[in-house]
Design an enzyme around this catalytic site. Structure first.
Site, mmCIF file in Angstrom:
data_model
loop_
_atom_site.group_PDB
_atom_site.id
_atom_site.type_symbol
_atom_site.label_atom_id
_atom_site.label_comp_id
_atom_site.label_asym_id
_atom_site.label_seq_id
_atom_site.Cartn_x
_atom_site.Cartn_y
_atom_site.Cartn_z
ATOM 1 N N THR A 1 -38.921 16.629 -35.005
ATOM 2 C CA THR A 1 -40.565 17.183 -35.082
ATOM 3 C C THR A 1 -40.329 17.904 -36.589
ATOM 4 O OG1 THR A 1 -39.826 19.398 -34.116
ATOM 5 C CG2 THR A 1 -40.829 17.636 -32.716
ATOM 6 N N ALA B 1 -41.719 22.025 -29.212
ATOM 7 C CA ALA B 1 -42.426 21.627 -27.914
ATOM 8 C C ALA B 1 -43.915 21.705 -28.260
ATOM 9 C CB ALA B 1 -42.186 22.895 -26.906
ATOM 10 N N GLY C 1 -48.666 14.752 -33.446
ATOM 11 C CA GLY C 1 -49.462 13.599 -33.617
ATOM 12 C C GLY C 1 -48.961 12.046 -33.560
ATOM 13 N N THR D 1 -49.562 21.043 -23.448
ATOM 14 C CA THR D 1 -51.020 20.968 -23.496
ATOM 15 C C THR D 1 -51.666 21.564 -22.003
ATOM 16 O OG1 THR D 1 -50.876 19.097 -24.641
ATOM 17 C CG2 THR D 1 -53.014 19.415 -23.748
ATOM 18 N N THR E 1 -32.194 17.069 -28.713
ATOM 19 C CA THR E 1 -32.665 18.018 -29.485
ATOM 20 C C THR E 1 -31.544 18.871 -29.300
ATOM 21 O OG1 THR E 1 -34.415 19.753 -29.670
ATOM 22 C CG2 THR E 1 -33.546 19.362 -27.475
ATOM 23 N N ASP F 1 -42.750 15.897 -22.889
ATOM 24 C CA ASP F 1 -44.264 15.776 -22.706
ATOM 25 C C ASP F 1 -44.654 15.101 -21.406
ATOM 26 O OD1 ASP F 1 -44.246 16.071 -25.426
ATOM 27 O OD2 ASP F 1 -43.982 14.217 -26.160
ATOM 28 N N GLN G 1 -39.036 20.356 -23.750
ATOM 29 C CA GLN G 1 -38.328 19.017 -23.967
ATOM 30 C C GLN G 1 -37.957 18.340 -22.543
ATOM 31 O OE1 GLN G 1 -36.684 21.508 -26.395
ATOM 32 N NE2 GLN G 1 -38.671 21.076 -27.273
HETATM 33 P P1 GDP Z 1 -45.544 18.862 -22.124
HETATM 34 O O1 GDP Z 1 -45.091 18.975 -23.437
HETATM 35 O O2 GDP Z 1 -44.653 18.265 -21.023
HETATM 36 O O3 GDP Z 1 -46.221 20.084 -21.548
HETATM 37 O O4 GDP Z 1 -46.653 17.669 -22.066
HETATM 38 P P2 GDP Z 1 -47.630 17.517 -23.344
HETATM 39 O O5 GDP Z 1 -48.681 18.525 -23.298
HETATM 40 O O6 GDP Z 1 -47.001 17.207 -24.362
HETATM 41 O O7 GDP Z 1 -48.258 16.071 -22.925
HETATM 42 C C1 GDP Z 1 -48.976 15.632 -21.848
HETATM 43 C C2 GDP Z 1 -50.376 15.218 -21.950
HETATM 44 O O8 GDP Z 1 -50.720 14.567 -20.972
HETATM 45 C C3 GDP Z 1 -51.104 16.248 -22.356
HETATM 46 O O9 GDP Z 1 -51.983 15.487 -23.356
HETATM 47 C C4 GDP Z 1 -52.011 16.672 -21.202
HETATM 48 O O10 GDP Z 1 -53.057 16.937 -21.252
HETATM 49 C C5 GDP Z 1 -51.791 15.301 -20.487
HETATM 50 N N1 GDP Z 1 -51.933 14.907 -18.954
HETATM 51 C C6 GDP Z 1 -51.322 15.903 -18.057
HETATM 52 N N2 GDP Z 1 -51.404 15.566 -16.898
HETATM 53 C C7 GDP Z 1 -51.987 14.546 -16.853
HETATM 54 C C8 GDP Z 1 -52.464 13.595 -15.975
HETATM 55 O O11 GDP Z 1 -52.111 13.716 -14.949
HETATM 56 N N3 GDP Z 1 -53.300 12.247 -16.459
HETATM 57 C C9 GDP Z 1 -53.649 12.295 -17.720
HETATM 58 N N4 GDP Z 1 -54.264 11.078 -18.074
HETATM 59 N N5 GDP Z 1 -53.047 13.035 -18.485
HETATM 60 C C10 GDP Z 1 -52.106 14.136 -18.098
HETATM 61 P P1 IMO Z 2 -42.290 18.999 -25.260
HETATM 62 O O1 IMO Z 2 -41.668 20.452 -24.824
HETATM 63 C C1 IMO Z 2 -41.099 15.180 -26.922
HETATM 64 C C2 IMO Z 2 -37.834 15.130 -29.760
HETATM 65 C C3 IMO Z 2 -38.143 14.591 -31.196
HETATM 66 C C4 IMO Z 2 -37.063 14.085 -31.685
HETATM 67 C C5 IMO Z 2 -35.897 14.788 -31.036
HETATM 68 C C6 IMO Z 2 -35.333 15.864 -31.717
HETATM 69 O O2 IMO Z 2 -43.509 19.058 -25.637
HETATM 70 O O3 IMO Z 2 -41.786 18.206 -24.229
HETATM 71 P P2 IMO Z 2 -36.202 18.323 -32.647
HETATM 72 O O4 IMO Z 2 -37.327 18.693 -33.344
HETATM 73 O O5 IMO Z 2 -35.841 18.908 -31.539
HETATM 74 O O6 IMO Z 2 -35.014 18.044 -33.613
HETATM 75 O O7 IMO Z 2 -36.394 16.691 -32.239
HETATM 76 O O8 IMO Z 2 -36.298 15.363 -29.898
HETATM 77 N N1 IMO Z 2 -38.575 16.142 -29.186
HETATM 78 C C7 IMO Z 2 -39.721 16.067 -28.508
HETATM 79 N N2 IMO Z 2 -40.276 15.121 -27.665
HETATM 80 N N3 IMO Z 2 -41.470 16.464 -26.552
HETATM 81 C C8 IMO Z 2 -40.698 17.494 -26.902
HETATM 82 O O9 IMO Z 2 -41.257 19.003 -26.342
HETATM 83 C C9 IMO Z 2 -39.846 17.466 -28.083
HETATM 84 N N4 IMO Z 2 -39.300 18.254 -28.630
HETATM 85 C C10 IMO Z 2 -38.420 17.438 -29.485
HETATM 86 O O10 IMO Z 2 -39.379 13.756 -31.105
HETATM 87 O O11 IMO Z 2 -36.830 12.548 -31.045
HETATM 88 MG MG MG Z 3 -45.105 17.959 -25.246
#
Ligand code: GDP
Ligand code: IMO
Ligand code: MG
Length: 432
Positions: A129, A39, A308, A42, A245, A13, A230
């Site tokens: 997840t 994964a 969520g 966003t 993971t 994330d 991840q």
């Molecule tokens: P990913 O899994 O690495 O693609 O990241 P996620 O999408 O799970 O989580 C990143 C969150 O941070 C998302 O809600 C993005 O819209 C938000 N986001 C990304 N860059 C920024 C930033 O620079 N500032 C803020 N406030 N939010 C960001």
């Molecule tokens: P993105 O690509 C954050 C975490 C889960 C759990 C552990 C194992 O969005 O960064 P799994 O479902 O793989 O068996 O879960 O890894 N996890 C993540 N945490 N971002 C992810 O993906 C994740 N994918 C798995 O929360 O702790």
């Molecule tokens: Mg993510």
């Protein structure tokens, strides 16, 4: 040409989806190489927000080919949910999406097993997840899995039922009550029916030998960006096992997950949040349990894009970052969510760990040891919003000090600084 790579350096994330989308115009192909619908990536632009689980984050650029590589595991139902969501916004992903025939399928019973095994762990649960990731990769490595390239075979129904029945037997032995479970809001039976319908739909997608395709396109001079899922600290080998993971999230995974030689790897971008978050169980040395943690969660909107769930929040951990940089061979850094730290007058950064009064070298084997102490350096907060900043010259002094401090500690340049979720909120501090 080479394959550039973008990887999360923390617990996922970090903002990989946003940055892949930002960098896509520089590439001809975006390829996912591991992970599955655990994964949640966003992407935000023009007031719209999308979350992708299986489809690579280059999909919004119609001239870019998006590859789901052999190392990825696919739940056809979730994949078609994503495709249908994209259709609603006028995006036609079928036109620029290719799936590896070697990518394994996540069966409905993999999800059942995931739920049964997690429930059986009780308080020691991983916090998965529950998308079936562990059981699907277990079948892959146990040589029992079913691959995307097999869905058109006459043998598919037999293979499916054999594996499904074996899973159901295990679930039964675990004493797990199937009727208590919901999958995407559905009972198991309805989920399975819809899953099988999605497998039928999948036959219309381009399923091919993506390893040959990618190598040919590279020979032709095309540029490829590999998109990690991840983060490094969730890697099956180097993460905080067993709270990890089930795939190699590090740069080494790109070669096996796409069929690319190590000689083909180019720039490796490492992406990190200006602080840390984690979702699910497992060690998190800089985790905050106070109002600062709540502020990070609130201001950063730290709730899982896939489940969520509220994300656990803490300060930036430099030994962990250095460890991730070492494992991946990072060349260039990208710092995300600096705007979230605008709320703090003082920003502690973890610069090391000690145990029994002795400073530790590197990242410890057992990062969850309660005897482990975190050592902090306090940085001055910039305490001003960053949303009006359009040029890197306008980065506030104390934020620039924060960046310089990290650069000095890890010995790498921070090229991009993200100041908000939108595509446009990205400062090129140093040219890439
Ligand atoms: P990913 O899994 O690495 O693609 O990241 P996620 O999408 O799970 O989580 C990143 C969150 O941070 C998302 O809600 C993005 O819209 C938000 N986001 C990304 N860059 C920024 C930033 O620079 N500032 C803020 N406030 N939010 C960001
Ligand atoms: P993105 O690509 C954050 C975490 C889960 C759990 C552990 C194992 O969005 O960064 P799994 O479902 O793989 O068996 O879960 O890894 N996890 C993540 N945490 N971002 C992810 O993906 C994740 N994918 C798995 O929360 O702790
Ligand atoms: Mg993510």
């Amino acid at each position: 040409m080479k394959v550039d790579v973008i990887l999360g350096l923390q617990w996922g994330d970090e903002g990989k989806g946003k940055i892949v989308d930002v960098l896509t115009p520089r590439y001809d192909i975006i390829a996912r190489f591991q992970g599955g619908p655990n994964a949640g990536h966003t992407i935000a632009f023009q007031g719209k927000k999308f979350v992708l689980h299986t489809i690579p984050s280059g999909i919004f650029h119609p001239l870019t080919l998006n590859v789901i590589g052999n190392g990825v595991i696919i739940d056809p139902l979730i994949l078609f949910r994503e495709i249908d969501n994209l259709h609603e916004s006028g995006v036609q992903p079928e036109h620029n999406l290719v799936v590896s025939g070697r990518a394994h399928l996540i069966l409905p019973t993999h999800r059942l097993l995931d739920a049964a095994l997690e429930t059986g762990k009780g308080a020691a649960k991983i916090g998965s997840t529950l998308k079936g990731i562990g059981p699907a990769y277990t079948d892959k490595y146990g040589r029992n899995g079913i691959r995307a390239g097999q869905i058109k075979d006459d043998t598919f129904p037999v293979l499916y039922h054999q594996l499904r029945d074996a899973h159901l037997e295990t679930v039964h032995h675990l004493g797990f009550d199937i009727t208590s479970q919901r999958f995407e809001g559905m009972t198991f039976e309805i989920y399975e029916q819809q899953w099988l319908a999605a497998v039928e739909r999948m036959k219309s997608l381009t399923i091919s030998d993506t390893e040959t395709l990618l190598n040919r396109l590279l020979d032709e001079g095309k540029k490829v960006l590999a998109e990690g899922a991840q983060g490094t600290l969730l890697d099956i080998d180097f993460g905080s096992y067993p709270f990890v993971t089930s795939s190699n999230t590090i740069s080494a995974g790109v070669c096996s997950g796409l069929g690319i030689s190590p000689r083909r790897i180019g720039t490796i971008y490492g992406i990190f949040k200006a602080y840390c978050t984690r979702v699910g169980s497992g060690p998190f040395p800089t985790e905050l349990f106070d109002t600062d943690g709540e502020t990070l969660r609130r201001e950063g909107n730290e709730f899982g894009a896939t489940t969520g769930r509220p994300r656990r929040c803490g300060w930036l951990d430099l030994p962990a970052l250095q460890y991730a940089i070492m494992l991946n061979g990072i060349n260039s850094l990208i710092m995300m969510k600096s705007d979230v730290l605008s709320h703090f007058p003082v920003i502690p950064v973890c610069t090391g760990y000690s145990r029994e009064g002795k400073l530790l070298e590197g990242y410890p084997f057992d990062a969850g040891d309660p005897e482990l102490k975190t050592l902090y350096r306090e940085m001055k907060g910039w305490q001003m919003p960053l949303d009006q900043i359009e040029k890197p010259e306008d980065i506030p002094g104390f934020l620039e000090d924060y960046i310089l401090f990290i650069e000095e500690k890890v010995g790498l340049p921070i090229h991009l600084v993200s100041t908000g979720p939108d595509r446009s909120q990205t400062l090129v501090r140093k040219p890439l």
